[in-house]
Design a protein around this motif. Structure first.
Motif, PDB file in Angstrom:
ATOM      1  N   MET A   1       0.843  -1.189   0.000  1.00 31.08           N
ATOM      2  CA  MET A   1       0.000   0.000   0.000  1.00 31.08           C
ATOM      3  C   MET A   1       0.883   1.247   0.000  1.00 31.08           C
ATOM      4  SD  MET A   1      -3.024   0.896   2.602  1.00 31.08           S
ATOM      5  CE  MET A   1      -3.675   2.518   2.702  1.00 31.08           C
ATOM      6  N   SER A   2       0.510   2.222  -0.778  1.00 36.02           N
ATOM      7  CA  SER A   2       1.293   3.437  -0.914  1.00 36.02           C
ATOM      8  C   SER A   2       1.102   4.377   0.272  1.00 36.02           C
ATOM      9  CB  SER A   2       0.891   4.169  -2.193  1.00 36.02           C
ATOM     10  OG  SER A   2       1.584   5.393  -2.298  1.00 36.02           O
ATOM     11  N   ALA A   3       2.156   5.131   0.581  1.00 34.42           N
ATOM     12  CA  ALA A   3       2.062   6.194   1.586  1.00 34.42           C
ATOM     13  C   ALA A   3       1.271   7.377   1.034  1.00 34.42           C
ATOM     14  CB  ALA A   3       3.457   6.642   2.005  1.00 34.42           C
ATOM     15  N   PHE A   4       1.183   7.474  -0.296  1.00 32.11           N
ATOM     16  CA  PHE A   4       0.452   8.547  -0.966  1.00 32.11           C
ATOM     17  C   PHE A   4      -0.973   8.106  -1.244  1.00 32.11           C
ATOM     18  CE2 PHE A   4       4.906   9.089  -2.073  1.00 32.11           C
ATOM     19  CZ  PHE A   4       5.108  10.445  -1.892  1.00 32.11           C
ATOM     20  N   THR A   5      -1.897   9.057  -1.274  1.00 31.47           N
ATOM     21  CA  THR A   5      -3.264   8.730  -1.667  1.00 31.47           C
ATOM     22  C   THR A   5      -3.315   8.581  -3.188  1.00 31.47           C
ATOM     23  OG1 THR A   5      -4.001  11.020  -1.997  1.00 31.47           O
ATOM     24  CG2 THR A   5      -4.143  10.119   0.267  1.00 31.47           C
ATOM     25  N   GLU A   6      -4.367   7.965  -3.684  1.00 31.57           N
ATOM     26  CA  GLU A   6      -4.531   7.809  -5.130  1.00 31.57           C
ATOM     27  C   GLU A   6      -4.548   9.165  -5.831  1.00 31.57           C
ATOM     28  OE1 GLU A   6      -7.712   5.253  -6.451  1.00 31.57           O
ATOM     29  OE2 GLU A   6      -7.302   3.821  -4.845  1.00 31.57           O
ATOM     30  N   LYS A   7      -5.216  10.131  -5.238  1.00 32.43           N
ATOM     31  CA  LYS A   7      -5.295  11.461  -5.842  1.00 32.43           C
ATOM     32  C   LYS A   7      -3.936  12.165  -5.820  1.00 32.43           C
ATOM     33  CE  LYS A   7     -10.210  12.287  -5.056  1.00 32.43           C
ATOM     34  NZ  LYS A   7     -11.200  13.131  -4.382  1.00 32.43           N
ATOM     35  N   GLU A   8      -3.154  11.961  -4.768  1.00 24.06           N
ATOM     36  CA  GLU A   8      -1.812  12.550  -4.722  1.00 24.06           C
ATOM     37  C   GLU A   8      -0.916  11.951  -5.803  1.00 24.06           C
ATOM     38  OE1 GLU A   8      -1.586  13.713   0.039  1.00 24.06           O
ATOM     39  OE2 GLU A   8      -0.858  11.758  -0.641  1.00 24.06           O
ATOM     40  N   ILE A   9      -1.009  10.643  -5.996  1.00 29.06           N
ATOM     41  CA  ILE A   9      -0.226   9.984  -7.037  1.00 29.06           C
ATOM     42  C   ILE A   9      -0.619  10.524  -8.412  1.00 29.06           C
ATOM     43  CG2 ILE A   9       0.187   7.777  -8.207  1.00 29.06           C
ATOM     44  CD1 ILE A   9      -0.046   6.475  -5.378  1.00 29.06           C
ATOM     45  N   ALA A  10      -1.909  10.680  -8.652  1.00 29.76           N
ATOM     46  CA  ALA A  10      -2.367  11.231  -9.930  1.00 29.76           C
ATOM     47  C   ALA A  10      -1.858  12.662 -10.105  1.00 29.76           C
ATOM     48  CB  ALA A  10      -3.894  11.191 -10.003  1.00 29.76           C
ATOM     49  N   TYR A  11      -1.919  13.455  -9.055  1.00 30.06           N
ATOM     50  CA  TYR A  11      -1.436  14.839  -9.119  1.00 30.06           C
ATOM     51  C   TYR A  11       0.059  14.887  -9.428  1.00 30.06           C
ATOM     52  CZ  TYR A  11      -0.210  19.548  -7.628  1.00 30.06           C
ATOM     53  OH  TYR A  11       0.291  20.829  -7.581  1.00 30.06           O
ATOM     54  N   LEU A  12       0.846  14.076  -8.738  1.00 32.58           N
ATOM     55  CA  LEU A  12       2.286  14.039  -9.002  1.00 32.58           C
ATOM     56  C   LEU A  12       2.564  13.653 -10.451  1.00 32.58           C
ATOM     57  CD1 LEU A  12       3.567  12.380  -5.697  1.00 32.58           C
ATOM     58  CD2 LEU A  12       3.891  14.772  -6.410  1.00 32.58           C
ATOM     59  N   GLY A  13       1.760  12.760 -11.003  1.00 31.88           N
ATOM     60  CA  GLY A  13       1.930  12.336 -12.385  1.00 31.88           C
ATOM     61  C   GLY A  13       1.617  13.421 -13.398  1.00 31.88           C
ATOM     62  N   GLU A  14       0.808  14.396 -13.009  1.00 31.82           N
ATOM     63  CA  GLU A  14       0.441  15.506 -13.901  1.00 31.82           C
ATOM     64  C   GLU A  14       1.465  16.629 -13.897  1.00 31.82           C
ATOM     65  OE1 GLU A  14      -3.203  16.874 -12.241  1.00 31.82           O
ATOM     66  OE2 GLU A  14      -4.302  15.062 -12.758  1.00 31.82           O
ATOM     67  N   GLN A  15       2.324  16.657 -12.888  1.00 26.03           N
ATOM     68  CA  GLN A  15       3.256  17.779 -12.704  1.00 26.03           C
ATOM     69  C   GLN A  15       4.629  17.441 -13.274  1.00 26.03           C
ATOM     70  OE1 GLN A  15       1.918  20.640 -11.455  1.00 26.03           O
ATOM     71  NE2 GLN A  15       0.049  19.406 -11.487  1.00 26.03           N
ATOM     72  N   ARG A  16       5.384  18.483 -13.620  1.00 26.28           N
ATOM     73  CA  ARG A  16       6.717  18.271 -14.184  1.00 26.28           C
ATOM     74  C   ARG A  16       7.821  18.905 -13.357  1.00 26.28           C
ATOM     75  NH1 ARG A  16       6.955  17.620 -20.285  1.00 26.28           N
ATOM     76  NH2 ARG A  16       9.075  17.925 -19.638  1.00 26.28           N
ATOM     77  N   LEU A  17       7.483  19.914 -12.552  1.00 25.05           N
ATOM     78  CA  LEU A  17       8.496  20.672 -11.837  1.00 25.05           C
ATOM     79  C   LEU A  17       8.128  20.799 -10.368  1.00 25.05           C
ATOM     80  CD1 LEU A  17      11.101  22.376 -12.394  1.00 25.05           C
ATOM     81  CD2 LEU A  17       9.591  24.365 -12.508  1.00 25.05           C
ATOM     82  N   GLY A  18       9.106  20.544  -9.512  1.00 24.82           N
ATOM     83  CA  GLY A  18       8.925  20.720  -8.077  1.00 24.82           C
ATOM     84  C   GLY A  18      10.128  21.445  -7.506  1.00 24.82           C
ATOM     85  N   ARG A  19      10.162  21.575  -6.186  1.00 22.08           N
ATOM     86  CA  ARG A  19      11.297  22.204  -5.524  1.00 22.08           C
ATOM     87  C   ARG A  19      11.851  21.263  -4.472  1.00 22.08           C
ATOM     88  NH1 ARG A  19       7.955  25.155  -7.489  1.00 22.08           N
ATOM     89  NH2 ARG A  19       6.385  25.157  -5.883  1.00 22.08           N
ATOM     90  N   LEU A  20      13.168  21.133  -4.501  1.00 19.63           N
ATOM     91  CA  LEU A  20      13.881  20.257  -3.581  1.00 19.63           C
ATOM     92  C   LEU A  20      14.627  21.115  -2.568  1.00 19.63           C
ATOM     93  CD1 LEU A  20      15.007  17.407  -2.801  1.00 19.63           C
ATOM     94  CD2 LEU A  20      16.917  17.948  -4.338  1.00 19.63           C
ATOM     95  N   ALA A  21      14.463  20.800  -1.303  1.00 16.14           N
ATOM     96  CA  ALA A  21      15.204  21.474  -0.235  1.00 16.14           C
ATOM     97  C   ALA A  21      16.156  20.470   0.404  1.00 16.14           C
ATOM     98  CB  ALA A  21      14.250  22.022   0.823  1.00 16.14           C
ATOM     99  N   THR A  22      17.412  20.873   0.511  1.00 13.42           N
ATOM    100  CA  THR A  22      18.427  20.080   1.199  1.00 13.42           C
ATOM    101  C   THR A  22      19.148  20.985   2.176  1.00 13.42           C
ATOM    102  OG1 THR A  22      20.080  20.542  -0.517  1.00 13.42           O
ATOM    103  CG2 THR A  22      18.787  18.511  -0.756  1.00 13.42           C
ATOM    104  N   VAL A  23      19.943  20.385   3.036  1.00 12.78           N
ATOM    105  CA  VAL A  23      20.823  21.137   3.936  1.00 12.78           C
ATOM    106  C   VAL A  23      22.216  20.551   3.814  1.00 12.78           C
ATOM    107  CG1 VAL A  23      19.037  21.816   5.585  1.00 12.78           C
ATOM    108  CG2 VAL A  23      20.262  19.677   5.925  1.00 12.78           C
ATOM    109  N   ASP A  24      23.221  21.418   3.995  1.00 10.03           N
ATOM    110  CA  ASP A  24      24.588  20.906   3.971  1.00 10.03           C
ATOM    111  C   ASP A  24      24.983  20.442   5.373  1.00 10.03           C
ATOM    112  OD1 ASP A  24      25.341  23.224   5.395  1.00 10.03           O
ATOM    113  OD2 ASP A  24      26.203  24.193   3.627  1.00 10.03           O
ATOM    114  N   ALA A  25      26.196  19.994   5.533  1.00 11.27           N
ATOM    115  CA  ALA A  25      26.661  19.440   6.813  1.00 11.27           C
ATOM    116  C   ALA A  25      26.593  20.464   7.942  1.00 11.27           C
ATOM    117  CB  ALA A  25      28.088  18.913   6.661  1.00 11.27           C
ATOM    118  N   GLU A  26      26.647  21.752   7.607  1.00  8.79           N
ATOM    119  CA  GLU A  26      26.561  22.810   8.627  1.00  8.79           C
ATOM    120  C   GLU A  26      25.126  23.274   8.862  1.00  8.79           C
ATOM    121  OE1 GLU A  26      29.097  23.113   6.097  1.00  8.79           O
ATOM    122  OE2 GLU A  26      30.294  22.015   7.563  1.00  8.79           O
TER     123      GLU A  26
END
Length: 133
Positions: A1-26
């Motif tokens: 079973m997915s952690a995402f809902t069916e509607k969230e999976i469909a929404y992610l499939g419709e999109q092409r661009l997102g934003r990724l946030a990371t942090v460095d070691a500091e």
């Protein structure tokens, strides 16, 4: 079973661009627009790009194992919707070409621990927030 809902999976499939946030070691944050795909086989968000392994976001994910990702949009007249994923980040030497054929093979793979959705399964101002990992 997915952690995402069916509607969230469909929404992610419709999109092409997102934003990724990371942090460095500091602990310094870094946020960038990225291409992605929902990986149904692993129930992850896979992120890739050109010359990907040489990028700061890749090095940050490799060093800290932490990342957050969001994809959102607004439908008229004002109906915001989106999905935020926080979780464990792993770097992998394969999978990038599944996002886009001319991408490098390397990917950042986010394994969800916390998902917040809004305007998809719920009202835009009543988020569907849950811990999943």
């Amino acid at each position: 079973m997915s952690a995402f809902t069916e509607k969230e999976i469909a929404y992610l499939g419709e999109q092409r661009l997102g934003r990724l946030a990371t942090v460095d070691a500091e602990g310094r944050p870094h946020v960038v627009p990225v291409a992605f795909r929902y990986n149904a086989e692993l129930d992850t968000v896979d992120i890739g790009g050109h010359s990907f392994a040489s990028r700061k976001k890749y090095r940050d994910a490799q060093k800290t194992g932490k990342a957050a990702f969001v994809v959102d949009d607004v439908l008229p007249p004002w109906r915001p919707r989106g999905v935020e994923v926080r979780g464990r980040a792993e770097v992998h030497p394969e999978g990038g070409k599944e996002i886009m054929e001319d991408f490098a093979e390397d990917v950042i793979r986010i394994f969800p621990r916390r998902i917040v959705g809004w305007g998809i399964d719920s009202d835009a101002f009543s988020p569907n927030s849950r811990s999943v990992g």
